[in-house]
Write a protein that holds these residues in place. Structure first.
Motif, PDB file in Angstrom:
ATOM      1  N   ILE A 344       0.833  -1.211   0.000  1.00 42.23           N
ATOM      2  CA  ILE A 344       0.000   0.000   0.000  1.00 42.23           C
ATOM      3  C   ILE A 344       0.864   1.255   0.000  1.00 42.23           C
ATOM      4  O   ILE A 344       0.655   2.182  -0.802  1.00 42.23           O
ATOM      5  CB  ILE A 344      -0.954  -0.011   1.211  1.00 42.23           C
ATOM      6  N   MET A 345       1.859   1.287   0.893  1.00 43.33           N
ATOM      7  CA  MET A 345       2.681   2.494   1.006  1.00 43.33           C
ATOM      8  C   MET A 345       3.522   2.721  -0.254  1.00 43.33           C
ATOM      9  O   MET A 345       3.530   3.820  -0.843  1.00 43.33           O
ATOM     10  CB  MET A 345       3.607   2.390   2.222  1.00 43.33           C
ATOM     11  N   THR A 346       4.221   1.693  -0.705  1.00 40.63           N
ATOM     12  CA  THR A 346       5.100   1.861  -1.855  1.00 40.63           C
ATOM     13  C   THR A 346       4.302   2.049  -3.146  1.00 40.63           C
ATOM     14  O   THR A 346       4.680   2.838  -4.017  1.00 40.63           O
ATOM     15  CB  THR A 346       6.035   0.646  -1.985  1.00 40.63           C
ATOM     16  N   GLY A 347       3.187   1.322  -3.268  1.00 44.97           N
ATOM     17  CA  GLY A 347       2.326   1.509  -4.432  1.00 44.97           C
ATOM     18  C   GLY A 347       1.774   2.924  -4.510  1.00 44.97           C
ATOM     19  O   GLY A 347       1.625   3.489  -5.602  1.00 44.97           O
ATOM     20  N   SER A 348       1.475   3.510  -3.352  1.00 46.93           N
ATOM     21  CA  SER A 348       1.008   4.899  -3.319  1.00 46.93           C
ATOM     22  C   SER A 348       2.089   5.846  -3.835  1.00 46.93           C
ATOM     23  O   SER A 348       1.811   6.797  -4.581  1.00 46.93           O
ATOM     24  CB  SER A 348       0.610   5.299  -1.893  1.00 46.93           C
ATOM     25  N   PHE A 349       3.332   5.583  -3.440  1.00 44.36           N
ATOM     26  CA  PHE A 349       4.432   6.428  -3.909  1.00 44.36           C
ATOM     27  C   PHE A 349       4.594   6.317  -5.421  1.00 44.36           C
ATOM     28  O   PHE A 349       4.809   7.320  -6.122  1.00 44.36           O
ATOM     29  CB  PHE A 349       5.731   6.028  -3.212  1.00 44.36           C
ATOM     30  N   TYR A 350       4.508   5.098  -5.962  1.00 43.64           N
ATOM     31  CA  TYR A 350       4.607   4.925  -7.412  1.00 43.64           C
ATOM     32  C   TYR A 350       3.489   5.670  -8.134  1.00 43.64           C
ATOM     33  O   TYR A 350       3.706   6.277  -9.181  1.00 43.64           O
ATOM     34  CB  TYR A 350       4.532   3.439  -7.767  1.00 43.64           C
ATOM     35  N   GLY A 442      11.189   7.162   3.293  1.00 45.69           N
ATOM     36  CA  GLY A 442      11.826   6.787   4.547  1.00 45.69           C
ATOM     37  C   GLY A 442      11.274   5.489   5.107  1.00 45.69           C
ATOM     38  O   GLY A 442      11.958   4.770   5.853  1.00 45.69           O
ATOM     39  N   TYR A 443      10.027   5.156   4.723  1.00 50.53           N
ATOM     40  CA  TYR A 443       9.422   3.910   5.197  1.00 50.53           C
ATOM     41  C   TYR A 443      10.036   2.679   4.538  1.00 50.53           C
ATOM     42  O   TYR A 443      10.034   1.588   5.111  1.00 50.53           O
ATOM     43  CB  TYR A 443       7.914   3.933   4.910  1.00 50.53           C
ATOM     44  N   LEU A 444      10.585   2.830   3.335  1.00 52.71           N
ATOM     45  CA  LEU A 444      11.050   1.675   2.568  1.00 52.71           C
ATOM     46  C   LEU A 444      12.096   0.834   3.299  1.00 52.71           C
ATOM     47  O   LEU A 444      11.952  -0.384   3.404  1.00 52.71           O
ATOM     48  CB  LEU A 444      11.568   2.117   1.202  1.00 52.71           C
ATOM     49  N   PRO A 445      13.198   1.425   3.817  1.00 53.24           N
ATOM     50  CA  PRO A 445      14.155   0.589   4.541  1.00 53.24           C
ATOM     51  C   PRO A 445      13.559  -0.024   5.797  1.00 53.24           C
ATOM     52  O   PRO A 445      13.947  -1.117   6.197  1.00 53.24           O
ATOM     53  CB  PRO A 445      15.297   1.559   4.874  1.00 53.24           C
ATOM     54  N   LEU A 446      12.614   0.676   6.424  1.00 52.87           N
ATOM     55  CA  LEU A 446      11.967   0.131   7.618  1.00 52.87           C
ATOM     56  C   LEU A 446      11.200  -1.136   7.282  1.00 52.87           C
ATOM     57  O   LEU A 446      11.270  -2.142   8.002  1.00 52.87           O
ATOM     58  CB  LEU A 446      11.015   1.166   8.232  1.00 52.87           C
ATOM     59  N   GLY A 447      10.445  -1.094   6.179  1.00 51.89           N
ATOM     60  CA  GLY A 447       9.657  -2.252   5.789  1.00 51.89           C
ATOM     61  C   GLY A 447      10.520  -3.465   5.496  1.00 51.89           C
ATOM     62  O   GLY A 447      10.228  -4.582   5.935  1.00 51.89           O
ATOM     63  N   PHE A 448      11.618  -3.262   4.775  1.00 47.92           N
ATOM     64  CA  PHE A 448      12.481  -4.386   4.431  1.00 47.92           C
ATOM     65  C   PHE A 448      13.216  -4.926   5.656  1.00 47.92           C
ATOM     66  O   PHE A 448      13.389  -6.132   5.809  1.00 47.92           O
ATOM     67  CB  PHE A 448      13.474  -3.965   3.357  1.00 47.92           C
ATOM     68  N   LEU A 533      20.285  -4.705  -0.119  1.00 43.93           N
ATOM     69  CA  LEU A 533      19.642  -3.762  -1.024  1.00 43.93           C
ATOM     70  C   LEU A 533      18.139  -3.908  -1.069  1.00 43.93           C
ATOM     71  O   LEU A 533      17.622  -5.006  -1.034  1.00 43.93           O
ATOM     72  CB  LEU A 533      20.192  -3.975  -2.434  1.00 43.93           C
ATOM     73  N   ILE A 534      17.452  -2.737  -1.149  1.00 43.07           N
ATOM     74  CA  ILE A 534      16.026  -2.693  -1.441  1.00 43.07           C
ATOM     75  C   ILE A 534      15.869  -2.386  -2.917  1.00 43.07           C
ATOM     76  O   ILE A 534      16.467  -1.443  -3.410  1.00 43.07           O
ATOM     77  CB  ILE A 534      15.343  -1.579  -0.626  1.00 43.07           C
ATOM     78  N   PRO A 537      11.331  -0.605  -9.015  1.00 43.14           N
ATOM     79  CA  PRO A 537      11.485   0.423 -10.045  1.00 43.14           C
ATOM     80  C   PRO A 537      11.227   1.810  -9.513  1.00 43.14           C
ATOM     81  O   PRO A 537      10.233   2.047  -8.858  1.00 43.14           O
ATOM     82  CB  PRO A 537      10.456   0.021 -11.100  1.00 43.14           C
ATOM     83  N   GLY A 538      12.172   2.677  -9.743  1.00 45.29           N
ATOM     84  CA  GLY A 538      11.971   4.064  -9.355  1.00 45.29           C
ATOM     85  C   GLY A 538      12.596   4.406  -8.039  1.00 45.29           C
ATOM     86  O   GLY A 538      13.210   5.444  -7.879  1.00 45.29           O
ATOM     87  N   VAL A 539      12.477   3.546  -7.032  1.00 42.67           N
ATOM     88  CA  VAL A 539      12.994   3.842  -5.710  1.00 42.67           C
ATOM     89  C   VAL A 539      13.788   2.647  -5.223  1.00 42.67           C
ATOM     90  O   VAL A 539      13.251   1.571  -5.056  1.00 42.67           O
ATOM     91  CB  VAL A 539      11.867   4.150  -4.701  1.00 42.67           C
ATOM     92  N   LYS A 540      15.081   2.844  -4.988  1.00 46.71           N
ATOM     93  CA  LYS A 540      15.910   1.740  -4.529  1.00 46.71           C
ATOM     94  C   LYS A 540      16.822   2.242  -3.421  1.00 46.71           C
ATOM     95  O   LYS A 540      17.489   3.255  -3.574  1.00 46.71           O
ATOM     96  CB  LYS A 540      16.779   1.171  -5.654  1.00 46.71           C
TER      97      LYS A 540
END
Length: 552
Positions: A344-350, A442-448, A533-534, A537-540
């Motif tokens: 939900i969070m990452t899809g919203s960013f895309y 900022g949420y992305l590394p937390l999720g992984f 690594l996270i 596409p678009g955010v890594k």
């Protein structure tokens, strides 16, 4: 014979199997460094779960560096004793002493890193180059906005079915072939798009974008592999960060350059076609040059392992079942909740990134360049947010609380962005867009990192692949739904749609934290950091996790 001599002779007959072998290399020190500081790498677990040893010299009382024939004229090279358990090699080691592997740093590693970072940048640029000037391409090809949105969503759609075959290919055939496929498809797709500069050739530009989306599947998983295979232990984190930075900069450039190269000349389609040709041919030329450099400079691995841990890995290849790991993960209820909330969070960013141009131009007509700069602000703020959250976790170790807090702040940021977008002041949009990017990315590394915690001992590669697949699916759904809402009812309704879903994500995250808090930890996990690594596409982004989770 004296008693002392007899004791010495008895000591020499002790089998290597009976020697106390250390279970980590924390005892190793580099020359000139205080005791307790590690010299190189981390120990790697073997396929059968028994420890392997990248450096076991301190455990062998009679071992002497001079016996290895270390060459003084090559100060970067080291000779590392390898103790391999199982089968004849273990017996040979017991009889003849440790096997010796030489480690050295290759000067080629910088060229490999630079080439990879650059063609990763070009691929990320091609992902966003249509969306940020979607109105221009709508007029040029005479298609609805949804067709232009699909030029971005194709990256998400292709990722889902190809991520695991691409991971298998990397594991089976190695780094060089994967790099050549990524760079080759990237250049091929760019050239196909050069043949689409005509008003009735939308399908050709879609074909080119499809090839580029295949390329990104072979690109996103490589930074950590490039870093670990080519760089020494003290360089891995920097190398991985540099490789990831290339892709992030590609997104930033993709927001910045297209509005400048292809201005909105609605009444002059000939000039518009000329400008599009310049962008397409320039991109194709750079991508082809980088493909040639990849063929020339990108090797499978350096002549000698760059670290002790890599020396061990190259001597011990383990088999891994993706199917069984996926089945285990879907039986893990906390991971299933995280899978949905992360998607939900990452899809919203895309979705926001893809539709940003449409949202800005609804209220600020003719501000294509400003829309690109706002997108650039979104990405740069996200990079800062990712680094900040990583540092915060390193300092506090509060994974669960930080995950929930950042999710809530992302929701607040989305609400503020939604209700300030139509105020008529672009400076406010820059500020709120930056805040939104800061918390969302900022949420992305937390999720992984949270996924690694709750799925141990499953492979972090499998869990990250599933998280990214979830993000792509939600990204496609959100982009389609929000795009339709924006077309019919305006950006306010479309953004409120995302706000509702992010609020649902907060509820799921709260339930996830409650569920994980009630479960007992089965194993004590080392907190020694190492980097991974996270991808998406678009955010890594790259982040640090316990070494025991990554080197099993």
């Amino acid at each position: 014979m004296t008693e002392a001599a007899a004791a010495a002779a008895e000591q020499e007959e002790v089998s290597l199997a009976e020697v106390g072998i250390p279970r980590s290399n924390n005892h190793l020190t580099a020359e000139g460094e205080p005791e307790g500081k590690r010299a190189n790498g981390t120990c790697v677990a073997s396929a059968n779960g028994e420890p392997l040893f990248a450096a076991a010299a301190p455990a062998l009382g009679s071992f002497d560096k001079s016996q290895l024939g270390e060459e003084e004229e090559e100060p970067q090279a080291r000779l590392v004793p390898l103790l391999l358990r199982g089968g004849g090699e273990a017996e040979a080691g017991a009889e003849q002493g440790p096997r010796v592997a030489r480690t050295a740093l290759s000067s080629r590693r910088f060229a490999v890193l630079l080439i990879f970072s650059l063609y990763s940048l070009v691929n990320a640029f091609q992902w966003i180059q249509y969306s940020i000037i979607s109105n221009v391409f709508e007029d040029f090809y005479g298609v609805p906005s949804m067709d232009i949105d699909w030029l971005s969503m194709i990256y998400m759609l292709v990722y889902v079915p190809l991520i695991f075959p691409a991971a298998w290919l990397l594991n089976k055939w190695g780094l060089r072939l994967t790099a050549l496929l990524g760079s080759g498809f990237n250049a091929l797709g760019a050239w196909v798009k050069c043949g689409s500069v005509a008003r009735d050739l939308y399908w050709v530009t879609m074909l080119g974008q499809l090839l580029c989306s295949v390329a990104q599947v072979f690109i996103l998983g490589l930074p950590s592999h490039v870093a670990s295979v080519w760089f020494g232990p003290r360089e891995v984190s920097t190398a991985c960060a540099t490789a990831v930075l290339g892709n992030q900069l590609g997104v930033a450039v993709g927001f910045l350059l297209p509005p400048v190269l292809v201005p909105n000349t609605k009444n002059d389609t000939t000039l518009m076609a000329h400008n599009i040709s310049i962008m397409f041919y320039g991109t194709a030329s750079v991508a082809t040059f980088l493909f040639i450099l990849t063929v020339i400079a990108f090797k499978e691995k350096p002549p000698f392992p760059p670290s002790e841990s890599q020396a061990v890995i190259q001597h011990n290849v383990s088999e891994y079942s993706y199917k069984q790991s996926i089945m285990n993960l879907f039986k893990n209820m906390p991971f299933v909740l995280l899978l949905i909330s992360y998607g939900i969070m990452t899809g919203s960013f895309y979705s926001v990134s893809t539709l940003l141009n449409q949202m800005i131009l609804t209220y600020y007509e003719g501000e294509e360049v400003s829309a690109g700069l706002i997108g650039l602000t979104l990405v740069v703020a996200g990079m800062v947010g990712s680094i900040f959250c990583g540092l915060w976790l390193d300092y506090t170790k509060t994974y669960k609380q930080t995950t929930l807090i950042v999710y809530i702040l992302s929701f607040i940021g989305m609400v503020i962005f939604t209700f300030t977008l139509n105020l008529g002041h672009l400076i406010i949009v820059f500020i709120t867009g930056g805040a939104l990017g800061f918390f969302m990315t900022g949420y992305l590394p937390l999720g992984f990192e949270f996924a690694v915690e709750i799925t141990y001992p499953e492979s972090e590669g499998t869990s990250s692949g599933l998280l990214n697949a979830s993000a792509q699916l939600f990204g496609i759904f959100f982009t389609l739904a929000q795009g339709k809402l924006i077309s019919k009812h305006g950006p306010l309704v479309g953004n409120l749609f995302l706000c509702a879903w992010i609020f649902l994500g907060i509820i799921l995250t709260g339930n996830l934290l409650t569920l994980t808090a009630s479960q007992k930890k089965k194993k004590k996990i080392s907190q020694e950091p190492t980097c991974t690594l996270i991808i998406g596409p678009g955010v890594k982004y790259w982040f640090c996790v316990p070494a025991s989770l990554l080197h099993r």
